[in-house]
Design an enzyme around this catalytic site. Structure first.
Site, mmCIF file in Angstrom:
data_model
loop_
_atom_site.group_PDB
_atom_site.id
_atom_site.type_symbol
_atom_site.label_atom_id
_atom_site.label_comp_id
_atom_site.label_asym_id
_atom_site.label_seq_id
_atom_site.Cartn_x
_atom_site.Cartn_y
_atom_site.Cartn_z
ATOM 1 N N PHE A 1 52.024 33.076 48.720
ATOM 2 C CA PHE A 1 52.447 32.615 50.044
ATOM 3 C C PHE A 1 51.310 32.722 51.059
ATOM 4 O O PHE A 1 50.847 31.713 51.617
ATOM 5 C CB PHE A 1 53.677 33.426 50.468
ATOM 6 C CG PHE A 1 54.006 33.377 51.927
ATOM 7 C CD1 PHE A 1 54.130 32.170 52.596
ATOM 8 C CD2 PHE A 1 54.209 34.550 52.639
ATOM 9 C CE1 PHE A 1 54.438 32.128 53.956
ATOM 10 C CE2 PHE A 1 54.524 34.527 53.985
ATOM 11 C CZ PHE A 1 54.632 33.316 54.649
ATOM 12 N N GLY B 1 52.244 34.166 41.968
ATOM 13 C CA GLY B 1 51.794 32.960 42.662
ATOM 14 C C GLY B 1 52.246 31.697 41.954
ATOM 15 O O GLY B 1 52.731 31.730 40.820
ATOM 16 N N TYR C 1 54.098 50.498 45.276
ATOM 17 C CA TYR C 1 53.494 49.559 46.222
ATOM 18 C C TYR C 1 52.836 50.311 47.382
ATOM 19 O O TYR C 1 51.678 50.061 47.721
ATOM 20 C CB TYR C 1 54.556 48.597 46.748
ATOM 21 C CG TYR C 1 54.028 47.532 47.679
ATOM 22 C CD1 TYR C 1 53.110 46.584 47.229
ATOM 23 C CD2 TYR C 1 54.446 47.455 49.001
ATOM 24 C CE1 TYR C 1 52.625 45.589 48.078
ATOM 25 C CE2 TYR C 1 53.977 46.466 49.855
ATOM 26 C CZ TYR C 1 53.066 45.540 49.388
ATOM 27 O OH TYR C 1 52.583 44.559 50.228
ATOM 28 N N GLY D 1 33.143 46.240 44.255
ATOM 29 C CA GLY D 1 31.884 46.153 43.518
ATOM 30 C C GLY D 1 31.242 44.791 43.678
ATOM 31 O O GLY D 1 30.009 44.686 43.816
#
Length: 325
Positions: free
Chosen positions: A13, A38, A147, A104
């Protein structure tokens, strides 16, 4: 030469709207997504463009981007409870290993990186509204901990790379955001309410509906992200709309907008569900000159117009099944 930007979580989104914005700004956009949550339909309109490329890749694994890279937006992560409760391991890995890989890469390319954190780092807050200086009230072993702690670790490693390796980093704490391309079945209040109304189902409110949320339209959020990325400010910044509303009142607004004759039904409150959520955006105003412009009534109408044009297949689509690895 055009500036080159890597956007992880690009088919989601928020990621898809960021792709649109940076294409519009004249960037060469390198989009990356493993498509667990996605959907390519969110970015398929960009595929014919010379300045857009897509890589189907999991950022929790090694990331290789040939050539120069000026900016990175790290937005890869499940973001809704229905997702991260089903794939807790991937959620933790993308917040830790995925962020480590992105850092990195930023260090190697000397690129500026903005990471997408969340208001969930505040947990069920004891301070209201939430300022960036508040450390939060989070249960690390509760169902939402996968989360919340992934995002808190993400902020910590971002600051470590900033202070130890002098990487140019930015941290945005995103509050509830809505708009076109959200998934109706992702478990969050706004798409859930609109989806239920369009299907003729009763609207489900958890608890007694007195818990509050503050909803920001996606265009406003994207503007805040763009300004933060281009700023020289490295500490976390709240981006959200401080216009607070109870979920019961919000459900009533959706019923009025959709002219639905269904009812509001109440179910038990999930474990550790935040009782209050409202950003203090003083820092964003002072440092970025940013504040939301789209009212909730305007944003809701635009979002509803998008959802009501979905096909029946999309309207009744069930959530993806995941395997946590």
């Amino acid at each position: 030469m055009k500036k080159r930007i890597l956007i992880t979580g690009a088919a989601g989104f928020l990621g898809s709207h960021l792709c649109d914005r940076f294409i519009k700004e004249g960037f060469h956009v390198i989009a990356m997504d493993n498509l667990i949550t996605g959907d390519l339909k969110n970015i398929e309109h960009l595929f014919p463009l010379e300045n857009f490329e897509f890589h189907h890749h999991d950022v929790s694994k090694f990331i290789h981007v040939p050539g120069k890279l000026d900016y990175i937006l790290h937005f890869a992560s499940p973001a809704s409870p229905i997702d991260y409760l089903k794939i807790p391991i991937q959620t933790l890995k993308v917040g830790s290993l995925g962020t480590h890989n992105c850092m990195g890469l930023a260090k190697d390319k000397k690129a500026r990186i903005l990471v997408a954190s969340t208001s969930e780092v505040y947990g069920d807050p004891l301070v209201h509204p939430q300022t960036e200086d508040y450390w939060g009230n989070v249960n690390p072993v509760g169902p939402r901990g996968v989360y919340d702690e992934a995002k808190r670790f993400q902020e910590a490693i971002t600051m470590a790379y900033h202070t130890f390796h002098q990487v140019e980093t930015r941290i945005i704490r995103i509050f509830n955001t809505y708009g076109p391309r959200m998934r109706l079945n992702d478990g969050r209040a706004l798409p859930a309410f609109i989806g239920q109304a369009l299907r003729g189902e009763n609207l489900t409110v958890f608890g007694d509906g007195s818990q509050t949320r503050s909803f920001c339209y996606v265009d406003d959020l994207v503007e805040g992200i763009y300004r933060l990325l281009m700023s020289d400010y490295a500490s976390p910044v709240n981006i959200g709309n401080p216009d607070e509303i109870t979920l019961k009142e919000f459900a009533e607004e959706v019923l009025k907008l959709t002219e639905s004759n269904v009812e509001i039904v109440f179910k038990p409150l999930p474990v550790d569900d935040p009782k209050q959520r409202r950003p203090d955006i003083t820092r964003a105003k002072e440092i970025l000159g940013w504040q939301p412009r789209v009212s909730r009534s305007e944003g809701l109408k635009m979002t509803y117009d998008y959802f009501k044009n979905l096909s029946n297949e999309e309207l009744y689509k069930t959530p993806k099944e995941f395997v946590s690895k």
